[in-house]
Design a protein around this motif. Structure first.
Motif, PDB file in Angstrom:
ATOM      1  N   GLN A 168       7.941 -10.502   4.690  1.00 37.20           N
ATOM      2  CA  GLN A 168       8.489  -9.518   3.760  1.00 37.20           C
ATOM      3  C   GLN A 168       7.614  -8.273   3.617  1.00 37.20           C
ATOM      4  N   GLY A 169       6.497  -8.246   4.334  1.00 35.30           N
ATOM      5  CA  GLY A 169       5.644  -7.068   4.305  1.00 35.30           C
ATOM      6  C   GLY A 169       4.664  -7.013   3.148  1.00 35.30           C
ATOM      7  N   VAL A 170       4.571  -8.092   2.367  1.00 30.69           N
ATOM      8  CA  VAL A 170       3.668  -8.095   1.218  1.00 30.69           C
ATOM      9  C   VAL A 170       2.201  -8.079   1.667  1.00 30.69           C
ATOM     10  N   LEU A 171       1.894  -8.808   2.735  1.00 30.93           N
ATOM     11  CA  LEU A 171       0.522  -8.809   3.246  1.00 30.93           C
ATOM     12  C   LEU A 171       0.132  -7.423   3.739  1.00 30.93           C
ATOM     13  N   LYS A 172       1.061  -6.735   4.388  1.00 37.57           N
ATOM     14  CA  LYS A 172       0.778  -5.375   4.862  1.00 37.57           C
ATOM     15  C   LYS A 172       0.573  -4.425   3.683  1.00 37.57           C
ATOM     16  N   GLN A 173       1.372  -4.604   2.640  1.00 43.89           N
ATOM     17  CA  GLN A 173       1.198  -3.780   1.444  1.00 43.89           C
ATOM     18  C   GLN A 173      -0.190  -3.984   0.836  1.00 43.89           C
ATOM     19  N   ALA A 174      -0.632  -5.250   0.826  1.00 39.06           N
ATOM     20  CA  ALA A 174      -1.961  -5.557   0.309  1.00 39.06           C
ATOM     21  C   ALA A 174      -3.033  -4.911   1.183  1.00 39.06           C
ATOM     22  N   TYR A 175      -2.824  -4.946   2.500  1.00 42.21           N
ATOM     23  CA  TYR A 175      -3.760  -4.312   3.432  1.00 42.21           C
ATOM     24  C   TYR A 175      -3.816  -2.808   3.187  1.00 42.21           C
ATOM     25  N   ASP A 176      -2.644  -2.185   3.089  1.00 42.98           N
ATOM     26  CA  ASP A 176      -2.583  -0.728   2.902  1.00 42.98           C
ATOM     27  C   ASP A 176      -3.238  -0.296   1.592  1.00 42.98           C
ATOM     28  N   LYS A 177      -3.123  -1.129   0.569  1.00 43.95           N
ATOM     29  CA  LYS A 177      -3.676  -0.796  -0.741  1.00 43.95           C
ATOM     30  C   LYS A 177      -5.189  -0.969  -0.807  1.00 43.95           C
ATOM     31  N   THR A 178      -5.706  -2.029  -0.181  1.00 45.84           N
ATOM     32  CA  THR A 178      -7.119  -2.372  -0.392  1.00 45.84           C
ATOM     33  C   THR A 178      -8.023  -2.190   0.828  1.00 45.84           C
ATOM     34  N   LEU A 179      -7.482  -2.392   2.024  1.00 48.50           N
ATOM     35  CA  LEU A 179      -8.323  -2.356   3.222  1.00 48.50           C
ATOM     36  C   LEU A 179      -8.226  -1.042   3.993  1.00 48.50           C
ATOM     37  N   PHE A 180      -7.019  -0.508   4.121  1.00 46.15           N
ATOM     38  CA  PHE A 180      -6.867   0.727   4.891  1.00 46.15           C
ATOM     39  C   PHE A 180      -7.689   1.884   4.319  1.00 46.15           C
ATOM     40  N   PRO A 181      -7.774   2.049   2.991  1.00 48.80           N
ATOM     41  CA  PRO A 181      -8.623   3.130   2.463  1.00 48.80           C
ATOM     42  C   PRO A 181     -10.082   3.006   2.882  1.00 48.80           C
ATOM     43  N   ILE A 182     -10.503   1.788   3.193  1.00 47.10           N
ATOM     44  CA  ILE A 182     -11.885   1.553   3.624  1.00 47.10           C
ATOM     45  C   ILE A 182     -12.022   1.724   5.129  1.00 47.10           C
ATOM     46  N   TYR A 183     -11.139   1.065   5.874  1.00 50.52           N
ATOM     47  CA  TYR A 183     -11.237   1.066   7.329  1.00 50.52           C
ATOM     48  C   TYR A 183     -10.738   2.358   7.964  1.00 50.52           C
ATOM     49  N   GLY A 184      -9.639   2.905   7.407  1.00 50.45           N
ATOM     50  CA  GLY A 184      -9.017   4.049   8.047  1.00 50.45           C
ATOM     51  C   GLY A 184      -8.578   3.695   9.457  1.00 50.45           C
ATOM     52  N   ASP A 185      -8.809   4.607  10.382  1.00 52.37           N
ATOM     53  CA  ASP A 185      -8.421   4.387  11.771  1.00 52.37           C
ATOM     54  C   ASP A 185      -9.521   3.709  12.587  1.00 52.37           C
ATOM     55  N   THR A 186     -10.618   3.344  11.937  1.00 49.56           N
ATOM     56  CA  THR A 186     -11.733   2.734  12.674  1.00 49.56           C
ATOM     57  C   THR A 186     -11.456   1.267  13.009  1.00 49.56           C
ATOM     58  N   VAL A 187     -10.505   0.656  12.293  1.00 48.57           N
ATOM     59  CA  VAL A 187     -10.136  -0.730  12.528  1.00 48.57           C
ATOM     60  C   VAL A 187      -8.630  -0.806  12.733  1.00 48.57           C
ATOM     61  N   ASN A 188      -8.226  -1.550  13.754  1.00 48.45           N
ATOM     62  CA  ASN A 188      -6.802  -1.734  14.023  1.00 48.45           C
ATOM     63  C   ASN A 188      -6.260  -2.835  13.123  1.00 48.45           C
ATOM     64  N   GLU A 189      -5.255  -2.515  12.343  1.00 53.12           N
ATOM     65  CA  GLU A 189      -4.651  -3.484  11.429  1.00 53.12           C
ATOM     66  C   GLU A 189      -4.249  -4.772  12.126  1.00 53.12           C
ATOM     67  N   LYS A 190      -3.713  -4.656  13.338  1.00 56.92           N
ATOM     68  CA  LYS A 190      -3.241  -5.827  14.070  1.00 56.92           C
ATOM     69  C   LYS A 190      -4.380  -6.745  14.498  1.00 56.92           C
ATOM     70  N   ASP A 191      -5.609  -6.225  14.513  1.00 62.75           N
ATOM     71  CA  ASP A 191      -6.764  -7.045  14.859  1.00 62.75           C
ATOM     72  C   ASP A 191      -7.225  -7.894  13.687  1.00 62.75           C
ATOM     73  N   ILE A 192      -6.689  -7.631  12.508  1.00 56.22           N
ATOM     74  CA  ILE A 192      -7.115  -8.332  11.290  1.00 56.22           C
ATOM     75  C   ILE A 192      -5.979  -9.118  10.664  1.00 56.22           C
ATOM     76  N   LEU A 193      -4.850  -8.469  10.474  1.00 61.88           N
ATOM     77  CA  LEU A 193      -3.771  -9.025   9.670  1.00 61.88           C
ATOM     78  C   LEU A 193      -2.843  -9.925  10.489  1.00 61.88           C
ATOM     79  N   ILE A 194      -2.452 -11.046   9.898  1.00 62.74           N
ATOM     80  CA  ILE A 194      -1.441 -11.939  10.478  1.00 62.74           C
ATOM     81  C   ILE A 194      -0.181 -11.797   9.621  1.00 62.74           C
ATOM     82  N   THR A 195       0.907 -11.346  10.232  1.00 60.42           N
ATOM     83  CA  THR A 195       2.101 -11.031   9.446  1.00 60.42           C
ATOM     84  C   THR A 195       3.314 -11.907   9.773  1.00 60.42           C
ATOM     85  N   TYR A 196       3.218 -12.800  10.741  1.00 57.51           N
ATOM     86  CA  TYR A 196       4.305 -13.716  11.088  1.00 57.51           C
ATOM     87  C   TYR A 196       5.582 -12.961  11.444  1.00 57.51           C
TER      88      TYR A 196
END
Length: 278
Positions: free
Chosen positions: A250-278
């Motif tokens: 349902q995209g809830v994990l991605k929303q959590a990533y965008d809210k808390t992790l993306f502001p820190i990582y930015g483009d330096t970390v690939n979301e797909k290398d961290i997040l498991i979204t099924y």
């Protein structure tokens, strides 16, 4: 006398059997009603970190925040209809298993890496992150494990970094701390030459501390981070498996990533290398 004794013995045996069956039935009923018990209590206790931003930390208002906390909120909303019904229990790496075993928490969401040893004492649900170990040092000068020989490596007690280096590199001197804040402060103070931890945490910390850099970005096997429940807590485990899969779809994990992790990582970390979204 013998007949009377036999009658008494038979009656005693029947009573014991009945008591045993009742105890077994009560135990099974307890297991079967686990979700109902939590719902009736109107609260679920979830273990999170207080000192591991951006995954789990306490903000200036004294509230728990972070990626794991966002997942906990979603669990509370789906199980109890209200995210505010989550009780955040602050844990440290070394006591996560003990808190489950002693019923101090219902679920651990404190960045808990799945390992064979831990699977023997707790039950892990489906993972929501993947992670590997990394090593951070001043100016990223440590780029190879061989450089740590004769130096001091900082780790947190009870973490995968502690287990990995204790097992595979016993000649490297480890200086261990209970809390993340203590470990990273020791690195800043020069009490260690490098610090080993989850690479996902190190990337975030190094961004806020530019004098340090992650010289070893990937160490050991690719691991997974997942929620955990007490061993044998089958009903809660099954519910949690379905919940994590749903949160991914349902995209809830991605929303959590965008809210808390993306502001820190930015483009330096690939979301797909961290997040498991099924």
């Amino acid at each position: 006398m013998n007949k009377t004794f036999k009658k008494i013995t038979a009656l005693f045996a029947t009573t014991l059997l009945a008591a045993s069956l009742t105890a077994c039935n009560d135990k099974e009923a307890h297991k079967a009603n686990r979700i109902e018990q939590i719902q009736q209590a109107g609260q679920i206790r979830i273990g999170v970190f207080s000192d591991k931003p951006p995954f789990g930390y306490i903000d200036n208002q004294g509230k728990s925040q972070g990626f794991d906390v966002e997942i906990a909120k979603a669990i509370g909303k789906d199980l109890l209809g209200d995210e505010s019904k989550v009780e955040y229990v602050l844990v440290e790496a070394a006591n996560r298993v003990e808190y489950l075993q002693s019923n101090k928490v219902d679920i651990i969401l404190a960045n808990f890496t799945v390992t064979p040893t831990r699977k023997e004492v707790v039950d892990f649900a489906k993972p929501y992150m993947q992670v590997a170990l990394g090593v951070v040092s001043k100016d990223g000068e440590i780029t190879d494990i061989k450089q740590l020989e004769g130096k001091t490596l900082l780790v947190n007690k009870g973490t995968t970094a502690d287990a990995y280096f204790s097992k595979n590199y016993p000649n490297i001197k480890l200086l261990k701390f209970e809390q993340n804040t203590e470990t990273f402060e020791a690195l800043r103070d020069g009490r260690g030459d490098a610090l080993a931890h989850d690479n996902t945490l190190l990337f975030a910390w190094a961004k806020d501390n530019p004098q340090f850099s992650v010289g070893i970005k990937h160490l050991g096997d690719q691991d997974f981070i997942a929620p955990a429940v007490k061993k044998g807590d089958t009903e809660l485990l099954n519910w949690l498996n379905a919940e994590i899969e749903k949160l991914g779809q349902q995209g809830v994990l991605k929303q959590a990533y965008d809210k808390t992790l993306f502001p820190i990582y930015g483009d330096t970390v690939n979301e797909k290398d961290i997040l498991i979204t099924y």
